[in-house]
Design a protein around this motif. Structure first.
Motif, short mmCIF file in Angstrom:
data_model
loop_
_atom_site.label_atom_id
_atom_site.label_comp_id
_atom_site.label_asym_id
_atom_site.label_seq_id
_atom_site.Cartn_x
_atom_site.Cartn_y
_atom_site.Cartn_z
N ILE A 133 0.93 -1.12 0.17
CA ILE A 133 0.05 0.14 0.20
C ILE A 133 0.84 1.19 0.44
O ILE A 133 0.94 2.69 -0.56
N VAL A 134 1.59 1.00 0.74
CA VAL A 134 2.43 2.37 0.92
C VAL A 134 3.65 2.51 -0.50
O VAL A 134 3.40 3.70 -0.70
N PHE A 135 3.55 1.52 -1.18
CA PHE A 135 4.87 2.06 -2.43
C PHE A 135 3.35 1.74 -3.69
O PHE A 135 3.56 1.88 -4.66
N LYS A 136 2.24 1.55 -3.03
CA LYS A 136 1.11 1.88 -4.13
C LYS A 136 1.43 0.97 -5.63
O LYS A 136 1.44 0.99 -6.67
N LEU A 137 1.56 -0.11 -4.88
CA LEU A 137 2.61 -1.69 -5.65
C LEU A 137 1.02 -1.21 -6.57
O LEU A 137 0.97 -2.25 -7.35
N TYR A 138 -0.12 -1.71 -5.73
CA TYR A 138 -1.60 -2.33 -5.90
C TYR A 138 -2.51 -1.23 -7.62
O TYR A 138 -3.12 -2.29 -7.91
N ARG A 139 -1.94 -0.24 -7.57
CA ARG A 139 -2.21 0.51 -8.86
C ARG A 139 -2.33 -0.34 -10.11
O ARG A 139 -2.50 0.13 -11.31
N SER A 140 -0.92 -1.37 -10.21
CA SER A 140 -0.75 -1.86 -11.01
C SER A 140 -1.25 -2.83 -11.62
O SER A 140 -2.45 -3.48 -12.79
N SER A 141 -2.28 -3.65 -9.80
CA SER A 141 -2.70 -4.56 -10.32
C SER A 141 -3.40 -4.93 -8.93
O SER A 141 -3.06 -5.05 -7.80
#
Lengths: 274, 333
Positions: B108-116
């Motif tokens: 969540i902190v590194f906003k990886l969920y935005r990719s998938s």
């Protein structure tokens, strides 16, 4: 059938048993006696494969015990240990656990044969009528009978018991020991048990192992072991050994400290008088 | 024949019926109430109406996920309580869940969920798996697992990961912090069908694996040494059961967050009703966990509809008070 050769055993790095050797023949009734901390229980735990020996060998019918598959071993050797406190088990469920060694790889429920073995074991020990009772609500004596029933359900040739009469009243003590003697005589079950009570040991066992400081002090018939010299040497307390007037077996009488002092005082007086 | 089989069939039939009722209840109620009759009609009508979408695309997946996650948590609880012979152990005790939460927080902190969207449960699972390996390596010295050490190590790792999560939260921006808190609170809202399918299949597969060890668990309830006397290969069983319970926990936390109480209360409750035989206890707990979570999730959806409560709130309040009540009643008997 059971042979122990130069057994060395212990916890962590400290050796508790050193160089223990003895042999148990089929049909024998063997008692292991000795003071607290002498290594009796450790010996029994080594025999039941709970602790790995660090040296020497234990063999069953000439085969190294470590080489025998645990399930197969549990079909010929069963153990009644102390301090089991099963919860949420009825007597029948608990005794049925003794059939686990006979279950196949994908078998989850007992067969008719298992059912028969369980009920035969419960009948032999006289707990048949208690089948539906919960173990935690039973008395110590009844529980001990149930533990033995479970061991019998394994249909073993050798049964190892750790102080089966501990914390029981005299009626239950005799009851349990009579039962084990009956199993030994009528069914040829080989018995090895740790006992604290020297008189029970003398009364029931064919052979006694007197253990002291992690090694065997003496092996022999009760008559040969239960004499005041050996007992006083190993236990470090005064005893008098008499004969049980009923059975003719040796009976160890304790000598309280007070009596000992009186005796000594009298001895001194006598000595002074001379 | 073994009378246990009849017992097992009886218990499982009752639970299956309850599961069906819970599922139907959950399909019908919600911010848009759809009567039971209509649900059946929709089933035959097929796609096309909004009602169909609500029932089969929104509510049904949640039911499936609730079943799988609730079952997995309850099963993990039964296994761990059985192996440790400790009624207070639950799936979150061993720190595996902390690892999952840590993985998800980093995501969540590194906003990886935005990719998938898939990366969030994936990170959760990687975190859980990492902890499983650490625990395994820490406790596998000399080829034997010392249960007390495993428990202590697990509790410590739990503390460490929750501290790390707090550290991450304190360093992150308000918006991420909200994301982490909501993720940790747990929810069965999962739009991705693939994740739901994986969760259902894996939890049922692990149920099957665990069932192979049900008799070993029965022997374990007498203590490890007694189990050895009965010919159980205790080291192998402990290892397999530890791995199964950890995977179940990691899986459910990775997908649904930390939904509390299911893994602690359900096994106890089932034990009170069916006794301590794991042949019955294992499948009965799985089903009961599923039923309980489906029911709680439905309540969480409707209590303050159209808003939603975190399902953990319901499981905690309902499960806890139910349990205290049952204990009090049992004592008075």
């Amino acid at each position: 059938m059971l042979k122990v050769e130069n057994l060395i055993c212990g916890y962590e790095k400290k050796a508790i048993l050193s160089d223990v050797s003895f042999q148990v023949d089929k049909g024998e009734f063997v008692g292991i006696i000795g003071p607290n901390g002498s290594g009796k229980t450790t010996l029994l735990r080594a025999l039941s494969r709970i602790i790995e020996p660090s040296g020497g060998m234990i063999s069953l019918y000439g085969k190294d015990m470590r080489q025998i598959h645990p399930k197969l071993l549990a079909r010929s050797v069963s153990v009644v240990s102390q301090n089991i406190s099963p919860e949420n088990f009825t007597v029948e469920e608990f005794v049925s656990l003794g059939r686990l060694p006979y279950y196949g790889a994908f078998q989850f429920f007992g067969t008719k044969k298992d059912y028969q073995a369980v009920h035969a074991a419960m009948e032999l020990t006289g707990v048949e009528a208690l089948g539906e009772r919960f173990l935690e609500k039973m008395s110590g004596g009844e529980k001990q009978l149930v533990f033995i029933a479970r061991a019998l359900a394994q249909e073993p040739e050798l049964i190892l018991l750790d102080e089966p009469t501990a914390h029981l009243d005299i009626a239950h003590q005799v009851n349990i020991m009579d039962l084990i003697r009956k199993l030994n005589r009528d069914f040829g079950l080989t018995v090895v048990m740790v006992l604290h009570d020297l008189n029970l040991a003398g009364e029931y066992c064919h052979k006694l192992l007197l253990v002291n400081n992690g090694s065997i002090h003496k092996i022999g018939q009760p008559r040969e072991i239960l004499n005041y010299r050996d007992i006083e040497e190993v236990y470090g307390t005064r005893v008098v050994v008499v004969e049980n007037p009923v059975s003719g077996k040796p009976y160890v009488v304790l000598v309280p400290g007070e009596c000992r002092e009186e005796e000594q005082a009298q001895g001194h007086k006598k000595g002074g008088g001379n | 024949m073994d009378r246990k089989i009849n017992r097992l069939v009886l218990v499982l039939s009752v639970l299956a019926a309850m599961l069906f009722c819970a599922a139907v209840f959950s399909l019908c109620v919600g911010s848009a109430g759809i009567p039971l009759k209509r649900v059946f009609q929709l089933f035959f009508e097929g796609r096309g109406s909004t009602e169909y979408n609500i029932v089969f695309d929104i509510r049904f997946p949640r039911i499936l996920l609730g079943f799988a996650v609730g079952g997995a948590l309850a099963l993990a609880g039964v296994i761990l309580q059985g192996v440790f012979r400790n009624p207070l152990v639950e799936p979150y005790t061993l720190g595996v869940s902390g690892g999952a939460a840590l993985g998800a927080s980093l995501n969540i902190v590194f906003k990886l969920y935005r990719s998938s969207v898939l990366t969030l449960p994936l990170f959760g699972f990687i975190g859980a798996f990492f902890i499983i390996i650490v625990l395994y390596l820490l406790n596998m010295r000399k080829g034997t697992i010392k249960l007390q050490w495993l428990l202590l190590n697990g509790v410590m790792i739990s503390f460490i990961s929750s501290s790390l999560i707090m550290l991450i939260m304190s360093l992150s921006r308000a918006e991420d912090m909200h994301g982490i808190i909501f993720w940790i609170m747990g929810s069965l809202d999962e739009p991705n069908w693939f994740i739901i399918k994986v969760t259902v299949v894996m939890s049922i597969a692990l149920l099957a694996v665990s069932y192979l060890f049900c008799l070993d668990l029965n022997a374990f309830s007498l203590g490890e040494e007694e189990a050895m006397h009965l010919g159980v290969r205790t080291e192998k069983s402990k290892r397999m059961l530890f791995i199964a319970a950890s995977l179940l926990t990691g899986l459910s936390v990775a997908v649904a967050g930390m939904i509390g109480f299911v893994g602690l209360v359900v096994p106890h409750f089932v034990k009170m009703l069916t006794g301590g035989d794991h042949r019955v206890l294992i499948p009965a707990s799985f089903l009961s966990g599923g039923i309980f979570l489906i029911f709680c999730d439905t309540l969480a959806r409707v209590v303050i509809a159209p808003m939603e409560l975190p399902v953990g709130v319901i499981t905690g309040i309902l499960g806890g008070s139910f349990f205290v009540y049952a204990l009090a009643k049992r004592r008075s008997v």
